[in-house]
Design a protein around this motif. Structure first.
Motif, mmCIF file in Angstrom:
data_model
loop_
_atom_site.group_PDB
_atom_site.id
_atom_site.type_symbol
_atom_site.label_atom_id
_atom_site.label_comp_id
_atom_site.label_asym_id
_atom_site.label_seq_id
_atom_site.Cartn_x
_atom_site.Cartn_y
_atom_site.Cartn_z
ATOM 1 N N SER A 144 -10.869 -29.390 -33.888
ATOM 2 C CA SER A 144 -9.120 -29.190 -33.930
ATOM 3 C C SER A 144 -8.532 -27.864 -33.515
ATOM 4 C CB SER A 144 -8.771 -29.682 -35.155
ATOM 5 O OG SER A 144 -9.188 -28.770 -36.119
ATOM 6 N N GLY A 197 -1.218 -33.642 -39.033
ATOM 7 C CA GLY A 197 -1.291 -34.017 -37.650
ATOM 8 C C GLY A 197 -1.717 -33.092 -36.587
ATOM 9 N N GLY A 200 -6.720 -33.430 -33.464
ATOM 10 C CA GLY A 200 -6.604 -34.508 -32.650
ATOM 11 C C GLY A 200 -6.032 -34.587 -31.443
ATOM 12 N N ARG A 298 -11.467 -40.054 -36.604
ATOM 13 C CA ARG A 298 -10.202 -40.029 -36.359
ATOM 14 C C ARG A 298 -10.096 -40.237 -34.714
ATOM 15 N NH1 ARG A 298 -10.126 -34.255 -37.589
ATOM 16 N NH2 ARG A 298 -10.681 -33.279 -35.656
ATOM 17 N N SER A 300 -7.580 -39.652 -31.122
ATOM 18 C CA SER A 300 -6.425 -39.368 -30.597
ATOM 19 C C SER A 300 -6.391 -39.536 -29.191
ATOM 20 C CB SER A 300 -6.218 -37.895 -30.794
ATOM 21 O OG SER A 300 -4.876 -37.541 -30.102
ATOM 22 N N ARG A 320 1.394 -39.529 -26.881
ATOM 23 C CA ARG A 320 0.065 -39.524 -27.705
ATOM 24 C C ARG A 320 -0.061 -40.262 -28.929
ATOM 25 N NH1 ARG A 320 -2.719 -35.274 -31.818
ATOM 26 N NH2 ARG A 320 -0.603 -34.771 -32.608
ATOM 27 N N TYR A 321 -1.144 -40.995 -29.148
ATOM 28 C CA TYR A 321 -1.228 -41.841 -30.378
ATOM 29 C C TYR A 321 -2.432 -41.226 -31.232
ATOM 30 C CZ TYR A 321 -2.392 -45.373 -33.600
ATOM 31 O OH TYR A 321 -2.422 -46.240 -34.723
ATOM 32 N N PHE A 322 -2.189 -41.089 -32.449
ATOM 33 C CA PHE A 322 -3.258 -40.466 -33.398
ATOM 34 C C PHE A 322 -3.445 -41.531 -34.703
ATOM 35 C CE2 PHE A 322 -3.963 -37.755 -37.160
ATOM 36 C CZ PHE A 322 -4.808 -37.149 -36.796
ATOM 37 N N GLU A 324 -5.825 -41.395 -38.132
ATOM 38 C CA GLU A 324 -7.151 -40.844 -38.839
ATOM 39 C C GLU A 324 -7.403 -41.561 -40.250
ATOM 40 O OE1 GLU A 324 -8.148 -36.284 -39.510
ATOM 41 O OE2 GLU A 324 -6.574 -36.796 -40.793
ATOM 42 N N TRP A 353 2.596 -41.708 -33.812
ATOM 43 C CA TRP A 353 2.583 -41.686 -32.102
ATOM 44 C C TRP A 353 3.878 -40.709 -31.618
ATOM 45 C CZ3 TRP A 353 7.205 -43.656 -29.938
ATOM 46 C CH2 TRP A 353 8.000 -44.255 -30.792
#
Length: 757
Positions: A144, A197, A200, A298, A300, A320-322, A324, A353
């Motif tokens: 990360s 956040g 990812g 997670r 991403s 972007r979609y994340f 976790e 997102w």
């Protein structure tokens, strides 16, 4: 006789020209590359002569008809350190020389945008901007961005919770909420996103990371008080066709990064990146029955579209979609205990997102429309305490870039929409606000070597009224390799308590807010000196040094000291000050050895009622380093990186708490070996945390009352204070907020990269 003389002269002339021709029949050819592939269109010349050429699009070059002699070959390319090598030619020598240029972490020629919202070379920016490339990140591969910043001088990832391991980024000793994190210049990682956040973001899609230390509210508004971190993603045109990077560690961590680009039609390029991280191996090396490292699962997904338009006008769109799922707690915890009071665990489900884009208007003037929107949904429990929160941030901005003689104007207007709601008593109803802004910036070319930047921003927040944030920056370019900068400005921050102070949600301390919190304001000044040195033997040295001072009014800091069972929040009736000095020195030697060392000395304090004390969880000095050496014949490189932190004041539970009030001097060091002997592949491996350092050294325990996380066996007096009993001789309550570094000890790692250009 005349015939003999003529013949002799003819012979001498012939021999002379033959010697000259032979003396000039020298040449050199080769290929210019970096660690990833060819470097196109680099410039080459022999110093002190008229001989020079350029590499082609594949990095190949040829330089012919060079007279005999000794020369210094100079090679330069934008974004790379200059290369120098001494070469001697006798007669009829054709040499082959393959040159690998270095993408250093510090380069004056790099383009930066964070300081002024304009793309300018780093040497021309009146605001000092530090730049870190993917090459820097690879020297200590992490899962990360949060972890990757541990080797940046003056920047420290702070873990805020011993159980769930969430954290934030400190710049020059200031707490994480003072740092604004941007993606492609858009402020979409804030509030909840800063805490949860910052992971990812696929490392394979990062072009560079820009860091500005000091207030930047005059351009970016609230939260850019202590500094900002701008994560710039690759343009689809410059990205590799395919990229994969995966590594595993001895603790059982798995990280996979995959990126690819594709072309849709003639004018559309698409960049796709996926990051997946998994850690599902509970470990308790310190014996407190709590997980040393939070378990995480997670994913991403990032996609960016770049559209080619007439006159090279900009149009890009990204999303972007994340998601976790992370938990930490007692070793026997399983999901069926989530939210209950039988087995303690902290479980966090995060769904997020984002969408962001830039569009240059099809008009003669240079007007850019930028926009972003994110939706962050949080479903968390801390033992039996639920924390359910939703945050939505929308942002739209117009900027007009106009040059008029010696004035370079940037005029803009922005609209920010903030929505936040949670289930805590601090948020009685949803917090929803629209903040309009106006800003203007004028960079004045006073003379060839002098420039002055003046800026002003106006924000209107219906909760707090009008807010003004001016700033000024002066740049004196002493020579092409010596730059002096002076910056001064103000910043402001509108606080949402529970999005930034994780200790308010975990443990047994009560959260007390004594008044309606007003916005914080800061006043900053810093002096920066940047110098680069190119020696004739190919050695490169870069020095970047700064003095900084920031004064805060209305500062909001957690008070752990007044009552050990409470965290008290109010506006500081006094002042808070951050001051110090920092420096980075970058050495690159032609033999393949590179060394980057940084150090920061700082004093972060708060003064109230005439009493000054050091701010909690703030170190007085830090050091970072990275040493690299390339065994070129073996295609092997070695990277040794590390950091050093001075003591910091820690949040103990009163005088009877046996844990140390201050952390020791501590360091995390890593070593990595990378082999590039197979085309398109890189194999790397090494050891992280070589010293096997963890914060439990020298302490009887880290988490207070880990054996009783619900305080069932704690006796309280009439005031709610814990009292000493045979079962609890130190009068403690459960408290996991005593944390300043990772609990993860020594571990090996191995990884593989594959790239197709």
């Amino acid at each position: 006789m005349k015939i003999n003389i003529s013949y002799t002269l003819l012979l001498l002339v012939t021999l002379l020209f033959s010697g000259i021709a032979n003396g000039q029949n020298n040449g050199i050819e080769g290929k210019i590359t970096d660690h990833e592939g060819p470097v196109p269109f680099a410039n080459l010349y022999l110093k002190g002569s008229t001989y020079g050429t350029s590499a082609n699009e594949d990095g190949f070059f040829t330089l012919e008809k060079i007279p005999a002699g000794t020369y210094i070959l100079k090679v330069s390319a934008i974004g790379y350190q200059n290369f120098s090598k001494k070469i001697t030619f006798d007669k009829n020598q054709n040499k082959t020389l393959n040159i690998e240029l270095i993408q250093a972490s510090e380069q004056l020629e790099e383009m930066v945008v964070s300081g002024t919202l304009k793309a300018v070379s780093r040497s021309e920016s009146p605001v000092p901007v530090e730049v870190y490339s993917p090459t820097f990140l690879k020297k200590n591969p992490t899962a990360s961005i949060f972890e990757a910043l541990q080797n940046v001088n003056g920047v420290r990832p702070q873990i805020n919770c011993n159980v769930c391991n969430t954290g934030d980024i400190h710049i020059n000793g200031l707490e994480g909420p003072y740092t604004l994190v941007l993606i492609d210049g858009m402020p979409i990682v804030s509030g909840l996103g800063t805490v949860y956040g910052l992971s990812g973001i696929p490392n394979s899609l990062i072009e560079q990371i820009e860091i500005v230390k000091g207030p930047a509210s005059s351009l970016y508004g609230s939260e850019a008080v202590g500094g900002l971190i701008n994560i710039i993603t690759k343009n689809a045109l410059d990205a590799p066709t395919f990229f994969a990077d995966s590594f595993v560690t001895g603790w059982g961590e798995l990280n996979v990064d995959v990126g690819a680009k594709m072309k849709i039609g003639e004018k559309t390029n698409v960049l796709l990146g996926v990051n997946y991280f998994n850690y599902s191996n509970p470990i308790d090396n310190n014996g407190d029955n709590f997980t040393d490292l939070t378990l995480q699962d997670r994913i991403s997904v990032f996609q960016k579209w770049d559209f080619q338009r007439k006159e090279s006008r900009l149009f890009s769109l990204a999303g972007r979609y994340f998601y976790e799922d992370r938990w930490g707690g007692e070793m026997q915890w399983t999901p069926e205990f989530r939210g209950g009071d039988e087995i303690y665990g902290e479980s966090i489900y995060t769904s997020r997102w984002e969408i962001l884009g830039k569009y240059q208007l099809p008009i003669a003037e240079k007007v850019l429309f930028s926009f972003s929107y994110n939706d962050h949904s949080q479903n968390s429990v801390y033992g039996d305490t639920p924390y359910i929160a939703d945050q939505r941030i929308g942002f739209a901005q117009f900027t007009w870039d106009k040059k008029i003689k010696k004035h370079d104007f940037l005029v803009g207007t922005a609209l920010r929409y903030n929505y936040y709601d949670d289930n805590t008593t601090a948020t009685v109803s949803a917090d929803e606000v629209v903040i309009p802004s106006l800003f203007v910036q004028d960079e004045i070319a006073l003379a060839t070597q002098h420039s002055l930047l003046l800026g002003m921003r106006y924000d209107y927040d219906e909760r707090h009224g009008s807010i003004y944030t001016p700033r000024m920056a002066y740049r004196y370019k002493i020579t092409d390799n010596d730059i002096l900068r002076f910056n001064a400005g103000t910043g402001f921050r509108v606080v949402n308590l529970f999005t930034e102070e994780h200790a308010a949600l975990t443990g047994a301390r009560d959260v007390i807010v004594t008044e309606e919190l007003d916005p914080e304001q800061s006043y900053n000044a810093n002096v920066n000196y940047l110098k680069k040195i190119y020696a004739d033997n190919g050695t490169f040295i870069s020095l970047d040094a700064s003095l900084f001072y920031t004064h805060f009014t209305n500062a909001i800091l957690p008070d752990y000291d007044t009552n050990p069972n409470q965290i008290i929040y109010d506006n500081l009736d006094g002042k808070s000050v951050s001051k110090g000095a920092s420096a980075n020195i970058d050495f690159v030697f032609p033999n393949g050895f590179k060394f980057l060392i940084g150090a920061t000395i700082q004093d972060v304090s708060q003064t109230e009622n005439g009493i000054t004390q050091r701010q909690i969880l703030t170190e007085s000095y830090t050091g970072t380093w990275n040493a690299s050496y390339e065994f070129r014949k073996l295609n092997l490189s070695v990277d040794y990186s590390g950091n050093l932190y001075g003591p910091m004041r820690l949040p103990t539970l009163g005088e009877s708490d046996p844990r140390s009030d201050y952390s020791p001097v501590w360091s995390i060091q890593n070593i990595q070996f990378t082999w590039k002997g197979l085309e398109n592949f890189e194999f790397y491996g090494g050891v992280k945390n070589l010293l096997d350092w963890t914060p439990n050294r020298g302490n009887p325990f880290i988490i207070a009352r880990a054996n009783d996380p619900f305080d069932r066996n704690v006796t309280f007096d009439a005031n709610g204070d814990a009292v000493a009993t045979p079962n609890n001789p130190n009068a403690l309550t459960f408290d996991p907020s005593y944390v300043y570094g990772p609990n993860q000890g020594i571990r090996g790692f191995f990884g593989l990269r594959y790239r197709i250009d």
